[in-house]
Design an enzyme around this catalytic site. Structure first.
Site, PDB file in Angstrom:
ATOM      1  N   LYS A  83       0.845  -1.206   0.000  1.00 35.21           N
ATOM      2  CA  LYS A  83       0.000   0.000   0.000  1.00 35.21           C
ATOM      3  C   LYS A  83       0.879   1.254   0.000  1.00 35.21           C
ATOM      4  O   LYS A  83       0.610   2.210  -0.719  1.00 35.21           O
ATOM      5  CB  LYS A  83      -0.952  -0.030   1.205  1.00 35.21           C
ATOM      6  CG  LYS A  83      -2.040  -1.089   1.030  1.00 35.21           C
ATOM      7  CD  LYS A  83      -2.817  -1.401   2.294  1.00 35.21           C
ATOM      8  CE  LYS A  83      -3.711  -2.622   2.054  1.00 35.21           C
ATOM      9  NZ  LYS A  83      -4.415  -3.076   3.242  1.00 35.21           N
ATOM     10  N   GLN A 124      -5.108  -1.954   9.420  1.00 36.38           N
ATOM     11  CA  GLN A 124      -4.857  -3.262   8.817  1.00 36.38           C
ATOM     12  C   GLN A 124      -5.403  -4.377   9.716  1.00 36.38           C
ATOM     13  O   GLN A 124      -5.079  -4.442  10.894  1.00 36.38           O
ATOM     14  CB  GLN A 124      -3.340  -3.433   8.588  1.00 36.38           C
ATOM     15  CG  GLN A 124      -2.959  -4.675   7.830  1.00 36.38           C
ATOM     16  CD  GLN A 124      -3.439  -4.679   6.385  1.00 36.38           C
ATOM     17  OE1 GLN A 124      -3.344  -3.694   5.680  1.00 36.38           O
ATOM     18  NE2 GLN A 124      -3.991  -5.801   5.952  1.00 36.38           N
ATOM     19  N   ASP A 182     -11.567   1.791   3.544  1.00 37.43           N
ATOM     20  CA  ASP A 182     -11.800   0.344   3.408  1.00 37.43           C
ATOM     21  C   ASP A 182     -13.287   0.051   3.258  1.00 37.43           C
ATOM     22  O   ASP A 182     -13.683  -1.049   2.890  1.00 37.43           O
ATOM     23  CB  ASP A 182     -11.281  -0.387   4.661  1.00 37.43           C
ATOM     24  CG  ASP A 182      -9.900  -0.973   4.455  1.00 37.43           C
ATOM     25  OD1 ASP A 182      -9.514  -1.178   3.294  1.00 37.43           O
ATOM     26  OD2 ASP A 182      -9.213  -1.227   5.464  1.00 37.43           O
TER      27      ASP A 182
END
Ligand code: NAP
Length: 282
Positions: free
Chosen positions: A52, A96, A119
């Site tokens: 990322k 994460q 997300d």
């Protein structure tokens, strides 16, 4: 032989377009910024976070990674999120997953400002997705939808089967296919007669994380197969859920692993960050 749905090439195309868009945003003094919070030392998570960061660098997105120890207190993460929610240079925040066991994942996700939730895991954004009013979409299912669009695969009126019902992939995938007009069956570990259900699929999305789960006798000729699974086989090589070699001989189209859905997920995260940066100034 099935048509190969190449997510690597498509993701590059999307990222190239985003790069142009980001340059234009910068002329208007909008500098998209992404904050990534990594808790603990899960090796796979470290690799994902590294990818990322690399994608952000390539595209000119300002990125900040916050690495917290595996024993970090929930309060510490919540305080960090509070400061990131208020940070004007940060437009996207992602934590994460998975988090260490002592942390309440739901509480953490709900602490992210929904406008910065790139997300798309916050219940507000999930709700918007369900009612067909989504402004940002979960990265992996969004990547699958982009692949279907790029290759002109009709969704409306089709019978789709999604294997997996996680909040990250299976459930939002089913909602997005349903919103696009498919008739959707969702299968999971307690589903009986899995083969019979999968045989009914014109579009099959497998997100079980079980190598070799989808075998050639389970699919009907011409099916479009999207393999979301990322697994390591006995030799340590990356493999999906689908027996690619045999299934690709009868399917109409299929994504490879690697080079299918994986690269699309990161491209969609970059896209969501740009969308979030643009929306903040609306
Ligand atoms: P997850 O949370 O473990 O969910 C797996 C789902 O598959 C569950 O709903 C489970 O059912 C179901 N399942 C497991 N074994 C099954 C079986 N034998 N038959 C039918 N259903 C079965 O995993 P996830 O986070 O959704 O990820 C799924 C896979 O996609 C993993 O391999 C992951 O690495 C990969 N992934 C890839 C990307 C990408 O960018 N390509 C992104 C995210 C995830 P129950 O709910 O009943 O347990």
């Amino acid at each position: 032989m099935a048509r190969i749905l190449d997510g690597k090439i498509l993701s590059e195309k999307i990222k190239n377009n985003l790069q142009i868009e980001i340059k234009e945003l910068k002329k208007k003094n909008i500098f998209p910024g992404l904050a990534v919070v990594l808790v603990g030392d899960d090796p796979a998570s470290k690799i994902y976070v590294g990818s990322k960061e690399k994608a952000c660098r390539e595209l000119g997105i300002h990125s900040k990674v916050f690495r917290l120890g595996k024993d970090a207190a929930e309060k510490e993460i919540l305080e960090l999120l509070e400061s990131l929610n208020a940070d004007k240079e940060i437009h996207g925040i992602l934590v994460q997953l998975p988090l260490p066991k002592h942390i309440d994942e739901k509480k953490i996700i709900e602490a992210i400002d929904p406008k910065k939730d790139v997300d798309c895991f916050h219940p507000e954004n999930v709700g918007r997705l369900m009612v067909g009013n989504g402004q940002i979409f979960p990265c992996t299912p969004a990547g699958v939808m982009e692949i279907l669009k790029e290759y002109n695969i009709e969704i409306a009126g089709k019978d789709a089967v999604v294997v997996g019902k996680s909040n990250i992939v299976g459930k939002p995938m089913a909602a997005m296919l349903l919103n696009a007009g498919a008739t959707v069956t969702v299968c999971h570990s307690k589903t009986t007669n899995l083969k019979e259900k999968i045989l009914g699929a014109e579009i099959l999305v497998s997100a079980a994380g079980k190598p070799g789960l989808i075998t050639v006798d389970m699919v009907k000729p011409g099916v479009v197969v999207i393999d979301v699974g990322i697994n390591r086989n006995a030799e340590g090589r990356l493999t999906g859920d689908v027996d690619f070699e045999k299934v690709s001989r009868v399917a109409g189209a299929i994504t490879p692993v690697p080079g299918g859905v994986g690269p699309m997920t990161i491209a969609m995260l970059m896209k969501n960050t740009v969308v979030a940066a643009t929306r903040i100034y609306e």
